[in-house]
Design a protein around this motif. Structure first.
Motif, PDB file in Angstrom:
ATOM      1  N   SER A   1       0.818  -1.121   0.027  1.00 37.21           N
ATOM      2  CA  SER A   1       0.045   0.139  -0.120  1.00 37.21           C
ATOM      3  C   SER A   1       0.851   1.260  -0.008  1.00 37.21           C
ATOM      4  N   ALA A   2       0.235   2.328   0.106  1.00 33.46           N
ATOM      5  CA  ALA A   2       1.045   3.705   0.231  1.00 33.46           C
ATOM      6  C   ALA A   2       1.826   3.605   1.492  1.00 33.46           C
ATOM      7  N   PRO A   3       2.929   4.599   1.546  1.00 26.48           N
ATOM      8  CA  PRO A   3       3.743   4.423   2.709  1.00 26.48           C
ATOM      9  C   PRO A   3       2.879   4.725   4.081  1.00 26.48           C
ATOM     10  N   PRO A   4       3.408   4.004   5.062  1.00 24.17           N
ATOM     11  CA  PRO A   4       2.563   3.844   6.434  1.00 24.17           C
ATOM     12  C   PRO A   4       2.544   5.297   7.021  1.00 24.17           C
ATOM     13  N   PRO A   5       1.544   5.609   7.739  1.00 22.26           N
ATOM     14  CA  PRO A   5       1.618   6.956   8.413  1.00 22.26           C
ATOM     15  C   PRO A   5       2.796   7.356   9.161  1.00 22.26           C
ATOM     16  N   GLY A   6       3.211   8.580   9.383  1.00 22.81           N
ATOM     17  CA  GLY A   6       4.515   8.613  10.197  1.00 22.81           C
ATOM     18  C   GLY A   6       5.193  10.012   9.717  1.00 22.81           C
ATOM     19  N   TRP A   7       6.019  10.227  10.291  1.00 22.76           N
ATOM     20  CA  TRP A   7       7.052  11.701  10.065  1.00 22.76           C
ATOM     21  C   TRP A   7       7.897  11.414   9.095  1.00 22.76           C
ATOM     22  N   PHE A   8       7.783  12.257   8.156  1.00 21.41           N
ATOM     23  CA  PHE A   8       8.906  12.185   6.666  1.00 21.41           C
ATOM     24  C   PHE A   8       9.283  13.282   6.467  1.00 21.41           C
ATOM     25  N   ALA A   9      10.329  13.547   5.819  1.00 25.98           N
ATOM     26  CA  ALA A   9      11.006  14.825   5.463  1.00 25.98           C
ATOM     27  C   ALA A   9       9.941  15.608   4.534  1.00 25.98           C
ATOM     28  N   ASP A  10       9.835  16.945   5.129  1.00 30.41           N
ATOM     29  CA  ASP A  10       8.946  17.824   4.525  1.00 30.41           C
ATOM     30  C   ASP A  10       9.010  18.020   3.059  1.00 30.41           C
ATOM     31  N   PRO A  11       8.065  17.601   2.176  1.00 30.72           N
ATOM     32  CA  PRO A  11       8.021  17.879   0.894  1.00 30.72           C
ATOM     33  C   PRO A  11       8.356  19.236   0.453  1.00 30.72           C
ATOM     34  N   ALA A  12       7.803  20.294   1.279  1.00 28.24           N
ATOM     35  CA  ALA A  12       7.793  21.456   0.936  1.00 28.24           C
ATOM     36  C   ALA A  12       9.300  22.211   1.312  1.00 28.24           C
ATOM     37  N   ARG A  13      10.036  21.347   2.039  1.00 28.34           N
ATOM     38  CA  ARG A  13      11.354  21.560   2.562  1.00 28.34           C
ATOM     39  C   ARG A  13      11.290  22.923   3.348  1.00 28.34           C
ATOM     40  N   ARG A  14      10.059  23.142   3.944  1.00 27.80           N
ATOM     41  CA  ARG A  14      10.058  24.536   5.037  1.00 27.80           C
ATOM     42  C   ARG A  14      10.671  23.934   6.422  1.00 27.80           C
ATOM     43  N   HIS A  15      10.155  22.807   6.679  1.00 26.25           N
ATOM     44  CA  HIS A  15      10.561  21.969   7.961  1.00 26.25           C
ATOM     45  C   HIS A  15      11.282  20.899   7.806  1.00 26.25           C
ATOM     46  N   GLN A  16      11.438  20.543   9.138  1.00 26.59           N
ATOM     47  CA  GLN A  16      12.407  19.207   8.838  1.00 26.59           C
ATOM     48  C   GLN A  16      11.549  17.857   8.760  1.00 26.59           C
ATOM     49  N   ALA A  17      10.193  17.851   9.211  1.00 27.24           N
ATOM     50  CA  ALA A  17       9.508  16.862   9.118  1.00 27.24           C
ATOM     51  C   ALA A  17       8.139  17.354   9.127  1.00 27.24           C
ATOM     52  N   ARG A  18       7.353  16.381   8.319  1.00 25.20           N
ATOM     53  CA  ARG A  18       6.083  16.629   8.129  1.00 25.20           C
ATOM     54  C   ARG A  18       5.127  15.176   8.528  1.00 25.20           C
ATOM     55  N   TYR A  19       3.921  15.511   8.981  1.00 27.14           N
ATOM     56  CA  TYR A  19       3.432  14.048   9.283  1.00 27.14           C
ATOM     57  C   TYR A  19       2.448  13.604   8.123  1.00 27.14           C
ATOM     58  N   TRP A  20       2.804  12.398   7.665  1.00 19.75           N
ATOM     59  CA  TRP A  20       2.059  11.812   6.764  1.00 19.75           C
ATOM     60  C   TRP A  20       0.673  10.835   7.201  1.00 19.75           C
ATOM     61  N   ASN A  21      -0.330  11.092   6.934  1.00 15.55           N
ATOM     62  CA  ASN A  21      -1.351  10.261   7.813  1.00 15.55           C
ATOM     63  C   ASN A  21      -1.638   9.065   6.940  1.00 15.55           C
TER      64      ASN A  21
END
Lengths: 141, 499
Positions: free
Chosen positions: B460-480
């Motif tokens: 399936s799609a990647p599991p929910p969790g903290w990953f590198a921010d795709p917008a690169r404004r922050h260190q990590a962004r939450y993927w639900n």
């Protein structure tokens, strides 16, 4: 690298051997037993002497190296940051000869780093140094 | 709930909890009472009175305990107060919570109750909230975990991705295909054969067989009960394990606390390509029978195919697999049997060693977890110019064991491993300083992201969790699990910034 004496056991053994020989009584049996005991204590002395020569520790920049053993030779490398606590113990026999043992404890039960037969001043110095180094480099589990 | 509705208001445990609490202890007593009343058939009145008194006493104690126990959660601290004579007030700061487990003993499960077991860093044992009604327990658990990860209380518990469910058939097979059962078979054959030789001996053996079988049955039942429907799932905060037949346990294994991973392949299981995966945890109080060191060995996968075990292992300690080399051939003289599997290797981050013959054990140790490095050389090894190098990790059982290496290799190995573990420790310390406590094990995340699930697991799609921010404004962004949320993390503070 320092070599430190633990040859206490040998001396004690020799004393026991002497008293045993006195209580033995009759001539030939006493003589052979005395010879036997002295041979044994001689061998024990030799063994202990070697054991004492095999003990050693080396304070390195990042870790402490302790080696020991004649028949089974062991060498432990313990990083200062991993020490949970340092302990100085002195049993009755050790106290009689003015010696003490420094023990390092890590979270692992298997890493046995024990340095016996240290001069109390040296033991205290080692303990303080290890404690200070351990604090500076402490790392969590 | 009696205490009201506000989050910070004091709340009581579920009114039925004294029943469960007392009932668990009372059940054996009741059985005992029934047995003794059968024996004294005429009904000894005094005895009935004693039993009645015990029951009433239990009920009173349970009710009083329930009356004086209350809890409150205000968004930062969970407070639990209990005790009538000795008042005990516990403050559990959310930031120090390590895991929240949901335990449902059989009686509680029947009544729809659950126990919340909260493990806090530095505490000797877990804190219990027993019992809450099931929805309240799951809700509180989700709120605690969300707050712990610096999210708003309303953020639901991150979804997890199921990796493996152990089928009942396989569990049963694995339990039956163990050493004790083989011993029982031997016993049975003995009993079948012996009568032709000596009747007395056969009777004696049959008697001990009976005792052995009872013990065996108990052991099998316990394992079956504990590991029934063992489900492993990967979640951002660790590995979720759910298991149990009569009483169910749902717990989270924090990946950061894993000291070593062991893969065990007993002889009989190898026929089916099965193995067991265990992890050593440090400083997780609350389970493990041996107190003191606070270390526990936990089955991550009680029985499963090698592919699943490999996938799980990579999720825990990363996908790297050091090259393994065999000890020199002359080691065969010292270890004629186990030489077959002996191998070991290491790279920058991980040491791996294989030992054993009947039971093949492969042990991976992340080098930053190494407590000490040891070289041991016995007399036979010295004659053969061999030595064994140990990488010790926290706990009683030794870590990776590089058995019977060439003496020069061993010397070099000690130096290498010491240097590498030093380097690995530094790197981890730096990573921790950068990512902050709120972020989860980065290696675990990359491990999950990089490893592809085995064919049996649902892709399936990647599991929910903290990953590198795709917008690169922050260190990590939450993927639900389906899309990016507005929750972000910088250093160790959290914030909200819509993508």
């Amino acid at each position: 690298m320092r070599l430190i004496e633990i040859a206490v056991v040998g001396t004690v053994l020799a004393v026991i051997a002497g008293s045993l020989a006195l209580s033995a009584g009759s001539s030939t049996a006493a003589l052979t037993s005395v010879v036997c005991i002295f041979l044994c204590s001689g061998a024990a002395w030799w063994f202990v002497h070697n054991r004492f020569r095999a003990w050693g520790y080396l304070e390195r920049e990042e870790d402490l190296e302790v080696r020991r053993g004649v028949l089974v030779q062991r060498l432990s490398v313990v990083p200062y940051g991993r020490m949970q606590f340092v302990e100085i113990t002195a049993g009755p026999v050790e106290r009689l000869f003015g010696l003490s043992t420094v023990k390092l404890h890590t979270a692992a039960a298997a890493s046995d780093a024990r340095i016996p037969g240290l001069d109390p001043d040296e033991a205290a110095r080692l303990r303080d140094r290890l404690a200070a180094l351990g604090e500076a480099r402490a790392a969590g589990l | 709930m009696i205490g009201g509705e506000g989050a910070a208001k004091w709340q009581r445990l579920h009114p039925l909890s004294p029943l469960v609490r007392v009932g668990r202890g009372l059940l054996p007593l009741l059985v005992l009472a029934a047995l003794s009343s059968i024996r004294t058939a005429h009904g000894d009145r005094l005895q009935y009175l004693i039993w009645l008194a015990v029951a009433v006493l239990g009920a009173v104690f349970g009710t009083v305990h329930w009356l004086v126990t209350r809890w409150a959660f205000d968004g930062a601290t969970l407070r639990v107060e209990t005790g009538l004579v000795r008042r005990d007030s516990q403050q559990l700061p959310v930031a120090r919570i390590q895991a929240v487990d949901l335990v449902e003993p059989f009686l509680a499960r029947v009544l729809g109750l659950a126990e919340l077991r909260i493990r806090v860093a530095g505490a000797k044992s877990a804190h219990h909230l027993s019992y809450l009604s099931h929805p309240v327990a799951t809700d509180l658990r989700a709120r605690l975990l969300a707050t712990h990860h610096g999210l708003d209380q309303s953020v639901p518990e991150p979804d997890e991705r199921a990796v493996a469910v152990i089928p009942t058939g396989r569990l049963l097979g694995s339990v039956l295909l163990s050493g004790p059962t083989a011993g029982a078979l031997f016993f049975v054959v003995l009993v079948a054969v012996l009568p032709s030789i000596s009747t007395a001996a056969a009777a004696a053996v049959a008697g001990s067989l009976l005792i052995y079988l009872i013990g065996l049955g108990q052991g099998i039942w316990r394992r079956f009960n504990e590991q029934y429907r063992f489900t492993v799932a990967l979640a951002p905060d660790g590995i979720r394990v759910r298991r149990g037949l009569l009483s169910t346990v749902s717990e989270t294994i924090p990946i950061r606390r894993v000291q070593a991973v062991r893969q065990i392949e007993p002889l009989l299981w190898r026929l089916f390509g099965w193995c067991r995966l265990e992890v050593d945890l440090a400083g997780v109080p609350g389970h493990g029978r041996s107190g003191g060191s606070g270390r526990v060995t936990k089955a991550l996968l009680p029985v499963g195919p090698l592919a699943s075990a490999t996938y799980l292992r990579q999720a825990v300690i990363g996908p790297t697999e050091p090259h393994r080399s065999h000890p020199p051939v002359r080691a065969r003289n010292k270890a004629p049997l186990s030489y077959h599997f002996l191998a070991a290797g290491h790279d920058e981050t991980i040491a791996v060693a294989v030992t054993g013959r009947v039971q093949k054990v492969t042990c991976w140790v992340p080098l930053e977890k190494a407590q000490s490095i040891r070289r041991v050389q016995g007399p036979v090894q010295r004659a053969l110019r061999l030595a064994t190098v140990h990488v010790d990790v926290a706990g009683k059982r030794a870590g990776a064991k590089f058995r019977d290496r060439d003496i020069d290799d061993a010397d070099a190995l000690v130096e290498h491993l010491a240097a590498r573990s030093r380097g690995a420790r530094r790197r981890v310390a730096v990573e921790a300083a950068v990512s902050g406590p709120a972020l989860l094990a980065p290696r675990a995340l990359t491990g999950i992201a990089m490893a592809s699930p085995p064919s049996s697991a649902p892709a399936s799609a990647p599991p929910p969790g903290w990953f590198a921010d795709p917008a690169r404004r922050h260190q990590a962004r939450y993927w639900n699990g389906t899309g990016w949320t507005e929750h972000v993390v910088d250093e160790d503070r959290t914030g909200v910034d819509p993508l």
